[in-house]
Design a protein around this motif. Structure first.
Motif, short mmCIF file in Angstrom:
data_model
loop_
_atom_site.label_atom_id
_atom_site.label_comp_id
_atom_site.label_asym_id
_atom_site.label_seq_id
_atom_site.Cartn_x
_atom_site.Cartn_y
_atom_site.Cartn_z
N GLY A 1 0.82 -1.20 0.00
CA GLY A 1 0.00 0.00 0.00
C GLY A 1 0.86 1.25 0.00
N PRO A 2 0.25 2.39 0.37
CA PRO A 2 0.95 3.67 0.29
C PRO A 2 2.25 3.68 1.10
CG PRO A 2 -1.38 4.02 0.72
CD PRO A 2 -1.13 2.55 0.84
N MET A 3 3.26 4.35 0.52
CA MET A 3 4.55 4.50 1.18
C MET A 3 5.02 5.94 1.04
SD MET A 3 6.65 1.06 0.01
CE MET A 3 8.08 1.47 0.99
N SER A 4 5.76 6.38 2.02
CA SER A 4 6.31 7.73 1.97
C SER A 4 7.53 7.77 1.05
CB SER A 4 6.72 8.19 3.37
OG SER A 4 7.82 7.43 3.82
N ARG A 5 7.92 8.99 0.69
CA ARG A 5 9.13 9.17 -0.13
C ARG A 5 10.33 8.59 0.61
NH1 ARG A 5 9.95 12.97 -4.07
NH2 ARG A 5 8.07 14.02 -3.34
N GLU A 6 10.42 8.83 1.92
CA GLU A 6 11.54 8.32 2.71
C GLU A 6 11.56 6.79 2.73
OE1 GLU A 6 9.33 10.64 3.93
OE2 GLU A 6 10.66 12.35 3.54
N GLY A 7 10.38 6.20 2.80
CA GLY A 7 10.29 4.74 2.76
C GLY A 7 10.79 4.18 1.45
N LEU A 8 10.46 4.86 0.35
CA LEU A 8 10.93 4.41 -0.96
C LEU A 8 12.44 4.61 -1.10
CD1 LEU A 8 7.97 5.73 -3.13
CD2 LEU A 8 8.49 3.35 -2.59
N VAL A 9 12.95 5.72 -0.55
CA VAL A 9 14.39 5.96 -0.58
C VAL A 9 15.11 4.88 0.23
CG1 VAL A 9 16.21 7.52 0.24
CG2 VAL A 9 14.24 8.44 -1.00
N ASP A 10 14.59 4.57 1.41
CA ASP A 10 15.19 3.51 2.23
C ASP A 10 15.16 2.15 1.51
OD1 ASP A 10 15.71 5.32 4.23
OD2 ASP A 10 13.92 4.82 5.42
N LEU A 11 14.05 1.89 0.82
CA LEU A 11 13.94 0.65 0.06
C LEU A 11 15.01 0.59 -1.04
CD1 LEU A 11 12.38 -1.96 -0.68
CD2 LEU A 11 10.93 -0.54 -2.14
N ALA A 12 15.23 1.71 -1.74
CA ALA A 12 16.24 1.75 -2.80
C ALA A 12 17.64 1.50 -2.24
CB ALA A 12 16.19 3.10 -3.53
N VAL A 13 17.92 2.04 -1.05
CA VAL A 13 19.23 1.82 -0.42
C VAL A 13 19.35 0.38 0.04
CG1 VAL A 13 20.72 2.45 1.51
CG2 VAL A 13 19.52 4.23 0.24
N LYS A 14 18.28 -0.13 0.65
CA LYS A 14 18.28 -1.50 1.17
C LYS A 14 18.48 -2.52 0.05
CE LYS A 14 15.01 -4.69 2.87
NZ LYS A 14 13.61 -4.86 3.11
N GLU A 15 17.91 -2.24 -1.11
CA GLU A 15 18.02 -3.16 -2.25
C GLU A 15 19.29 -2.90 -3.07
OE1 GLU A 15 16.06 -5.76 -2.98
OE2 GLU A 15 14.89 -5.37 -1.18
N ALA A 16 20.17 -2.03 -2.57
CA ALA A 16 21.50 -1.75 -3.15
C ALA A 16 21.45 -1.08 -4.52
CB ALA A 16 22.33 -3.02 -3.22
N PHE A 17 20.41 -0.29 -4.76
CA PHE A 17 20.39 0.51 -5.98
C PHE A 17 21.24 1.77 -5.81
CE2 PHE A 17 16.65 -2.07 -6.83
CZ PHE A 17 16.77 -2.31 -8.18
N PHE A 18 21.40 2.20 -4.56
CA PHE A 18 22.20 3.38 -4.25
C PHE A 18 23.07 3.07 -3.04
CE2 PHE A 18 18.39 4.99 -6.32
CZ PHE A 18 18.93 5.80 -7.31
N ALA A 19 24.19 3.79 -2.95
CA ALA A 19 25.15 3.54 -1.87
C ALA A 19 24.68 4.12 -0.54
CB ALA A 19 26.51 4.11 -2.24
N ASP A 20 24.04 5.29 -0.58
CA ASP A 20 23.62 5.92 0.67
C ASP A 20 22.29 6.65 0.47
OD1 ASP A 20 24.16 8.51 -0.46
OD2 ASP A 20 26.26 8.23 0.02
N THR A 21 21.73 7.13 1.57
CA THR A 21 20.42 7.76 1.55
C THR A 21 20.42 9.06 0.75
OG1 THR A 21 20.00 6.79 3.71
CG2 THR A 21 18.54 8.56 3.02
N GLU A 22 21.49 9.83 0.85
CA GLU A 22 21.54 11.11 0.14
C GLU A 22 21.54 10.90 -1.38
OE1 GLU A 22 24.70 14.70 -0.46
OE2 GLU A 22 24.50 13.87 1.56
N THR A 23 22.34 9.98 -1.84
CA THR A 23 22.39 9.67 -3.27
C THR A 23 21.05 9.10 -3.72
OG1 THR A 23 24.73 9.14 -3.01
CG2 THR A 23 23.69 8.45 -5.05
N ALA A 24 20.48 8.25 -2.89
CA ALA A 24 19.19 7.65 -3.24
C ALA A 24 18.10 8.71 -3.34
CB ALA A 24 18.82 6.59 -2.20
N ALA A 25 18.09 9.66 -2.43
CA ALA A 25 17.07 10.71 -2.47
C ALA A 25 17.17 11.50 -3.77
CB ALA A 25 17.23 11.64 -1.27
#
Length: 152
Positions: free
Chosen positions: A89-113
């Protein structure tokens, strides 16, 4: 006629000594050239080792993906976002950023954002997701999903 054997032996000894001196000089020159060669090769090898370490650093910390591979990664990330929104269901922007970092699409939260924001805008414009009034992102509504399935 005079006996010149002693003169010839003396001359032969002198020439033999000159040959030894010349050969000794040759050996010293060859040794010096080998030492210079070894020193130069060692210097070049240390430079090569340093360059290899820099290349390893570059590969480790900076992606050198081709544009096609980068686009493929972005498509996989967008697909992940849409599936996750459909599942939980609905997710916040921060949740999606954390998901991208967790799944190793980005190295850190700042780059992922920085990378996730343009993707979310694209997904919103294409109607694949929508933004709720509270700022969270959700899968398309049922009518939007039906329209999307017809298009796809």
């Amino acid at each position: 006629m005079r006996d010149i054997r002693s003169d010839l032996e003396e001359r032969a000894t002198l020439i033999d000594e000159q040959i030894r001196v010349t050969y000794s000089h040759f050996e010293k020159t060859v040794e010096q050239l080998k030492n210079e060669h070894d020193a130069r090769v060692a210097d070049l090898k240390s430079g090569l080792t340093m360059i290899a370490k820099f290349m390893e650093f570059e590969h480790r910390y900076f992606r050198s993906d081709s544009p096609a591979a980068e686009a493929s990664a972005l498509v996989r990330l967008a697909d992940l976002f849409m599936h996750r929104l459909n599942e939980v269901g609905p997710m916040s922007r921060e949740g999606l950023v954390d998901l991208a970092v967790k799944e190793a699409f980005f190295a850190d939260t700042e780059t992922a954002a920085q990378g996730v924001h343009p993707m979310l805008v694209t997904l919103l414009r294409s109607g694949l997701i929508h933004e709720l009034p509270n700022g969270t992102f959700a899968p398309p509504t049922m009518s939007q999903a039906i329209k999307l399935r017809r298009v796809v």
